[in-house]
Design a protein around this motif. Sequence first.
Motif, short mmCIF file in Angstrom:
data_model
loop_
_atom_site.label_atom_id
_atom_site.label_comp_id
_atom_site.label_asym_id
_atom_site.label_seq_id
_atom_site.Cartn_x
_atom_site.Cartn_y
_atom_site.Cartn_z
N VAL A 125 -53.98 -18.98 23.32
CA VAL A 125 -54.06 -19.06 24.78
C VAL A 125 -53.24 -17.92 25.39
N GLY A 126 -52.09 -17.63 24.79
CA GLY A 126 -51.27 -16.51 25.27
C GLY A 126 -52.05 -15.21 25.22
N ALA A 127 -52.76 -15.00 24.13
CA ALA A 127 -53.55 -13.77 23.99
C ALA A 127 -54.67 -13.74 25.04
N ALA A 128 -55.32 -14.87 25.22
CA ALA A 128 -56.44 -14.93 26.17
C ALA A 128 -55.98 -14.60 27.58
N LEU A 129 -54.79 -15.08 27.94
CA LEU A 129 -54.30 -14.89 29.31
C LEU A 129 -53.48 -13.61 29.46
N LYS A 130 -53.34 -12.87 28.37
CA LYS A 130 -52.45 -11.69 28.36
C LYS A 130 -51.08 -12.12 28.90
N ALA A 131 -50.56 -13.20 28.35
CA ALA A 131 -49.29 -13.76 28.81
C ALA A 131 -48.15 -12.78 28.55
#
Length: 455
Positions: free
Chosen positions: A210-216
């Motif tokens: 999810v972090g990767a998807a959101l460019k967190a």
Amino acid sequence: MKIVMKFGGTSVADAERMRRCAKLIKERAAEHKVVVIVSAMDGMTEELLALADAAGTANHPALNARMKEIWRRHEEASKALGADAVAPLLEQLDRLVLGISMVGEVTPRSRDAVVSFGERLSAPLLRRALELEGVKSRAFTGQEIGLVTDEKFGEAEPLMELSLYQIADALKAPLEAGEVPVVTGFIAATQHGVVTTIGRGGSDYSATIVGAALKADEVWIWSDVDGLMTADPRIVPQARLLERIRFIEAIEMGLFGAKSMHPRALEPAADRKIPVRMKNTFNASGAGTLIIDDGSLPTEIIRSVLMVKDAGLINITGAVMMGRPGTAARILGLLGAQGINVRVIILSVSEGGISLAVNGPQLAQARATLEANLLRSGEARQIQVAEKVAIIAVIGSYMRGHPGTAGRVFTAMGKKGVNIMAIAQGSSELSISFIVKGEDGPEAVRALHEEFLGK
Ligand code: ADP
Ligand code: ASP
Ligand code: MG
């Protein structure tokens, strides 16, 4: 900042702990955009696995006892939080296990369906705890945010590019509306919408995906320890917190069992240079561990000593194999086809043998597979196994170019009279690992910790 925060099972073990998490989330959500990933309540995944087995063997007394305990824990939490979301889910679970018990067979697919309830139940409870803190939030399953996998039930592989795209899309609106999405870790779905799980400890992996998807900007993993330690504190009471550590070291630690982390949990973050912080829910002001590749990093040769307990060792010997190209590939291929994970492989030229360490529960299957394929064809002469061994590993990326580390490791073992059954060193020089009898494991870890990391 955009932060993805994952809360492990111990952090959400009951209503009170969920409220503690909700307060921690609230503080951060006041300043940052926060997405929460949640595990099942502590011990619940184990409980559900046992429930699935009881259903599969139509063991009704065991099934009823497990179901009762599962109802009790969730209803207790639900009541304490004034939530009303768990009863319909628990009824669904009731029907599912009844169905399985009537067929009298649990398949990997139906097991995943059962196990998924751990996270499906904890997410609405944590959402409710947030509501009590006045935080606007919404609960989602992995499937609902678009985390899709292949069909390898139990250890499904995320279809990464598609998932990343879908997750970013699904979470866009709630984040823009100022909500805190609470997403189930560990569970996902196939492209046809069948529930899957991504492997034990998989919530950490969900978080970095999810972090990767959101460019967190960061991924935070909240647990019941201050962060990654120089050793498992249950074995070495003097274990120290590692304040900063490189991704390759942390990944190697995960492979050897630190924090029961999913082996691929850090990959999505490492690939995109998203720093990962590990923090303690019960000591929130502590610095935790920061996993990052830039900046000044400690240069201790050994950073952590780890142990995989309950492993099995297989020795394959037979002159026929000697000098035959592709033998190792053949053996790994046979085991891979059975879904058996080889944790260490050692090739010994002088003895014309190969040694492999596998997880204890997979030892019997590994042995049977190798015997059936290699002995009959004459590719090997003998296959011996040792049960209940421990894999010990010392890890540190500055080992490279420091001769003498292996010598210190084995001298320390010699002094304690620990017999070494096999030795492996990766060519990356990131770790040295070896096999000892299970009962010698904790002593070996303590001796190495003392040698490299102090008393
Ligand atoms: P969670 O439920 O939060 O995911 P886990 O049980 O998966 O937590 O992982 C946390 C546990 O990992 C700790 O309680 C600790 O005992 C254990 N552990 C083992 N080795 C290490 C290590 N090197 N550093 C930190 N924790 C470790
Ligand atoms: N609940 C799952 C497990 O126990 C996933 C996780 O907690 O990370 O493996
Ligand atoms: Mg975990």
